[in-house]
Design a protein around this motif. Structure first.
Motif, PDB file in Angstrom:
ATOM      1  N   PRO A  39       3.791  -0.563 -13.915  1.00  0.00           N
ATOM      2  CA  PRO A  39       5.133  -1.192 -13.744  1.00  0.00           C
ATOM      3  C   PRO A  39       6.066  -0.508 -12.779  1.00  0.00           C
ATOM      4  O   PRO A  39       6.493  -1.451 -12.122  1.00  0.00           O
ATOM      5  CB  PRO A  39       5.350  -1.584 -15.007  1.00  0.00           C
ATOM      6  CG  PRO A  39       4.661  -0.395 -15.788  1.00  0.00           C
ATOM      7  CD  PRO A  39       3.494   0.022 -15.371  1.00  0.00           C
ATOM      8  N   PHE A  40       5.718   0.538 -12.859  1.00  0.00           N
ATOM      9  CA  PHE A  40       6.858   1.270 -11.522  1.00  0.00           C
ATOM     10  C   PHE A  40       6.893   0.880 -10.460  1.00  0.00           C
ATOM     11  O   PHE A  40       7.673   0.309  -9.597  1.00  0.00           O
ATOM     12  CB  PHE A  40       7.349   2.729 -11.812  1.00  0.00           C
ATOM     13  CG  PHE A  40       8.036   3.050 -10.834  1.00  0.00           C
ATOM     14  CD1 PHE A  40       9.491   4.195 -11.637  1.00  0.00           C
ATOM     15  CD2 PHE A  40       8.012   4.144 -10.137  1.00  0.00           C
ATOM     16  CE1 PHE A  40      10.316   4.235 -11.592  1.00  0.00           C
ATOM     17  CE2 PHE A  40       8.923   4.676  -9.290  1.00  0.00           C
ATOM     18  CZ  PHE A  40      10.062   4.659  -9.948  1.00  0.00           C
ATOM     19  N   SER A  41       5.246   1.229  -9.468  1.00  0.00           N
ATOM     20  CA  SER A  41       5.280   0.663  -8.508  1.00  0.00           C
ATOM     21  C   SER A  41       5.410  -0.847  -8.819  1.00  0.00           C
ATOM     22  O   SER A  41       6.032  -1.512  -7.182  1.00  0.00           O
ATOM     23  CB  SER A  41       3.553   0.444  -8.073  1.00  0.00           C
ATOM     24  OG  SER A  41       3.748   1.996  -8.407  1.00  0.00           O
ATOM     25  N   VAL A  42       5.733  -1.576  -9.101  1.00  0.00           N
ATOM     26  CA  VAL A  42       5.278  -3.449  -9.439  1.00  0.00           C
ATOM     27  C   VAL A  42       6.610  -3.456  -9.559  1.00  0.00           C
ATOM     28  O   VAL A  42       6.751  -4.493  -8.611  1.00  0.00           O
ATOM     29  CB  VAL A  42       4.562  -4.320 -10.387  1.00  0.00           C
ATOM     30  CG1 VAL A  42       4.740  -5.524 -10.955  1.00  0.00           C
ATOM     31  CG2 VAL A  42       3.450  -4.013 -10.403  1.00  0.00           C
ATOM     32  N   ARG A  51       0.273  -1.191   0.166  1.00  0.00           N
ATOM     33  CA  ARG A  51       0.162   0.247  -0.044  1.00  0.00           C
ATOM     34  C   ARG A  51       1.249   1.380  -0.268  1.00  0.00           C
ATOM     35  O   ARG A  51       0.749   1.841  -1.030  1.00  0.00           O
ATOM     36  CB  ARG A  51      -0.982   0.540   1.901  1.00  0.00           C
ATOM     37  CG  ARG A  51      -2.482  -0.703   1.048  1.00  0.00           C
ATOM     38  CD  ARG A  51      -3.099  -1.063   2.028  1.00  0.00           C
ATOM     39  NE  ARG A  51      -4.463  -1.553   2.132  1.00  0.00           N
ATOM     40  CZ  ARG A  51      -5.360  -1.846   2.985  1.00  0.00           C
ATOM     41  NH1 ARG A  51      -5.206  -1.087   3.974  1.00  0.00           N
ATOM     42  NH2 ARG A  51      -6.009  -1.913   2.839  1.00  0.00           N
ATOM     43  N   ALA A  52       2.091   0.749   0.797  1.00  0.00           N
ATOM     44  CA  ALA A  52       2.875   2.383   0.570  1.00  0.00           C
ATOM     45  C   ALA A  52       2.997   2.316  -0.984  1.00  0.00           C
ATOM     46  O   ALA A  52       3.412   4.058  -1.263  1.00  0.00           O
ATOM     47  CB  ALA A  52       4.151   1.748   1.293  1.00  0.00           C
ATOM     48  N   ILE A  53       3.802   1.743  -1.351  1.00  0.00           N
ATOM     49  CA  ILE A  53       4.008   1.645  -2.965  1.00  0.00           C
ATOM     50  C   ILE A  53       3.223   2.059  -3.858  1.00  0.00           C
ATOM     51  O   ILE A  53       3.657   2.969  -4.063  1.00  0.00           O
ATOM     52  CB  ILE A  53       5.208   0.097  -2.883  1.00  0.00           C
ATOM     53  CG1 ILE A  53       6.367   0.260  -2.443  1.00  0.00           C
ATOM     54  CG2 ILE A  53       4.905   0.670  -4.720  1.00  0.00           C
ATOM     55  CD1 ILE A  53       7.012  -0.924  -2.431  1.00  0.00           C
ATOM     56  N   PHE A  54       2.517   1.722  -3.305  1.00  0.00           N
ATOM     57  CA  PHE A  54       1.382   1.957  -4.220  1.00  0.00           C
ATOM     58  C   PHE A  54       1.000   3.542  -4.195  1.00  0.00           C
ATOM     59  O   PHE A  54       0.531   4.010  -4.958  1.00  0.00           O
ATOM     60  CB  PHE A  54      -0.001   1.322  -3.809  1.00  0.00           C
ATOM     61  CG  PHE A  54      -1.358   1.645  -4.725  1.00  0.00           C
ATOM     62  CD1 PHE A  54      -1.582   0.810  -6.148  1.00  0.00           C
ATOM     63  CD2 PHE A  54      -2.734   2.178  -4.332  1.00  0.00           C
ATOM     64  CE1 PHE A  54      -2.498   1.124  -7.188  1.00  0.00           C
ATOM     65  CE2 PHE A  54      -3.627   2.749  -5.116  1.00  0.00           C
ATOM     66  CZ  PHE A  54      -4.046   2.317  -7.011  1.00  0.00           C
ATOM     67  N   ALA A  55       0.444   3.852  -3.257  1.00  0.00           N
ATOM     68  CA  ALA A  55       0.322   5.720  -2.510  1.00  0.00           C
ATOM     69  C   ALA A  55       2.024   6.390  -3.384  1.00  0.00           C
ATOM     70  O   ALA A  55       1.464   7.500  -3.502  1.00  0.00           O
ATOM     71  CB  ALA A  55       0.792   5.738  -1.294  1.00  0.00           C
ATOM     72  N   GLY A  56       3.140   5.725  -3.214  1.00  0.00           N
ATOM     73  CA  GLY A  56       3.696   6.719  -3.796  1.00  0.00           C
ATOM     74  C   GLY A  56       3.771   6.571  -5.562  1.00  0.00           C
ATOM     75  O   GLY A  56       4.267   7.515  -6.326  1.00  0.00           O
TER      76      GLY A  56
END
Length: 344
Positions: free
Chosen positions: A175-178, A107-112
Motif C-alpha cells: 500500500p505504501f508503493s501504491v 517500476r521505479a516505485i516498486f523497486a523502491g
C-alpha cells in the motif's frame, strides 16, 4: 517519496556526509512527534487524551529527555538503512531499465518498495530497540542504551523477538508503493505542467504529498508492527501495549474489536504534522551542507551564495577539477597562453 538530487560536483564521501547530517538533524528535531506517534500506536496511557495532552503527560512523567528516547538508535539506523536501500534500488532499477536507460515510474516505485524491505531486513533489530526504548519510562528504565537493549532482548526473548512483526513491513510496502504511485501519476494534472519543469518547491510539496498518502495507507500495518515490537511477557504491563495478542492476525482482530477500526490510525496526526518539518529540514540541511562542500571544491565563490566561481567548468567532477588546476599551475604559460589560462 521526496529525494535529493545527486550532484556530480560532490565526492561520494561528501554526498554521504551531507545525507547523513541532514537525516540526523531532521530526525533529532522531529523526535518529540515520533515519540508521541509510537506511544499512540502502542497504546500507552500517555496518549489516551489526544495529541496536546500526550505531550504534557510525557513531560510530567519523564521530563524533556522523554521526547528524545530512542533518537540515538534511530540515527544510527539511518546509515546502514540508506546504504542498503540505495544499493538495492540501483541494482533493481538496472535490471528493469531499457536499452535507452529509461524505466517506468511504476517500476521505479516498486523497486523502491523492494529496496525498502531489504533495508528494513538488515536494520530491523535496531527498529525494535528504538520502539522498546521509546515505550519504556526513561526514569524507570528496563533498557539502557542500544547495545544493552539488543543484548537483553536476545538473551531473554531470543533472536525471533528482534524480528517480531517484520512480515508487516513486507505487507505494508505494497500500500505504501501504491500510495506513492497514485500521487506521482497525478502530479502533472495537479501542477498542469510536465514533471521535468517542477521547481524545488514543487518537488518538496510532491514529496510531502506522496509521504502523507503512502504512510496513511500503510499506517495500520505499522501500528500492529509497533504493538508486536513492544509487547513482551518479560516487561512490565507486557511492554505497555493496550491489547495482549498471540500473533499478527490476533492483534488486528483484538484492536478492531476492542478499540474500533480507526484505532489502527492512532498517532496519524503526529505523523502527518511531522512530515512537513522533517522533509523541510532534510532539504535545508542537505543544501546547506552541499554549499559548504561545493565551496571547498572550488565551484562557488562562497558557502553562503549560489554564485558560481568564474571560469570553472561545472561539468567536471571534483577529482577532474583538481587535476586541471594542478596541470595549469605546473604549466609555465607565457603571454601567448594567457587567453587559455584566463578561462580558469
Amino acid at each position: 517519496m521526496a529525494s535529493v538530487k545527486k550532484d556530480n560536483r560532490l565526492t561520494s564521501s561528501q554526498s554521504s556526509v551531507c545525507v547523513g547530517f541532514a537525516g540526523i538533524f531532521s530526525k533529532t528535531i522531529t523526535s518529540p512527534l515520533e515519540v508521541v506517534k509510537i506511544k499512540s500506536q502502542v497504546g500507552t496511557f500517555h496518549t489516551k487524551r489526544g495529541l496536546c495532552q500526550s505531550f504534557m503527560l510525557i513531560y510530567q512523567h519523564e521530563g524533556l529527555r522523554g521526547f528524545w528516547k530512542g533518537n540515538l538508535v534511530s540515527c544510527l539506523r539511518l546509515f546502514p538503512y540508506t546504504a542498503v536501500h540505495l544499493t538495492t534500488y540501483k541494482k533493481i532499477v538496472d535490471l528493469h531499465m531499457d536499452e535507452l536507460g529509461f524505466i517506468s515510474q511504476w517500476r521505479a516505485i516498486f523497486a523502491g518498495g523492494l529496496a525498502g524491505v531489504a533495508a528494513a531486513l538488515v536494520t530491523y533489530p535496531l527498529e525494535v530497540a528504538e520502539t522498546r526504548l521509546i515505550v519504556q519510562n526513561c526514569r524507570e528504565p528496563t533498557y539502557i542504551g542500544v547495545v544493552h537493549t539488543l543484548s537483553k532482548i536476545y538473551r531473554t526473548e531470543g533472536l525471533f523477538a528482534l524480528y517480531r512483526g517484520f512480515s508487516l513491513t513486507v505487507l505494508g510496502a505494497f500500500p505504501f508503493s501504491v500510495g506513492c504511485y497514485a500521487v506521482y501519476m497525478n502530479l502533472d494534472k495537479l501542477w498542469q505542467e510536465p514533471p521535468f519543469r517542477f521547481t524545488p518547491l514543487q518537488n518538496f510539496i510532491n514529496g510531502c504529498l506522496a509521504a502523507g498518502v503512502a504512510q496513511t495507507l500503510s499506517y495500520p500495518f505499522e501500528t500492529v508492527k509497533r504493538k508486536m515490537q513492544a509487547q513482551s511477557a518479560r516487561l512490565p504491563h507486557f511492554g505497555g501495549a493496550d491489547v495482549h495478542f498471540s500473533g499478527m492476525m490476533d492483534c488486528f482482530i483484538q484492536v478492531i474489536r476492542n478499540k474500533g477500526i480507526l484505532s489502527l490510525w492512532n498517532g496519524l496526526t503526529a505523523n502527518t504534522i511531522k512530515i512537513v518539518p522533517y522533509f523541510g529540514l532534510l532539504f535545508i540541511c542537505f543544501e546547506t551542507c552541499k554549499q559548504v562542500c561545493l565551496y571547498r571544491n572550488g565551484y562557488i565563490v562562497s558557502p553562503l551564495s549560489y554564485k558560481l566561481t568564474p571560469g570553472v567548468d561545472q561539468s567536471l567532477g571534483p577529482n577532474e577539477l583538481e587535476e586541471v588546476k594542478r596541470y595549469l599551475k605546473n604549466r609555465n604559460f607565457g603571454s601567448g597562453g594567457s587567453s587559455f589560462g584566463n578561462r580558469w
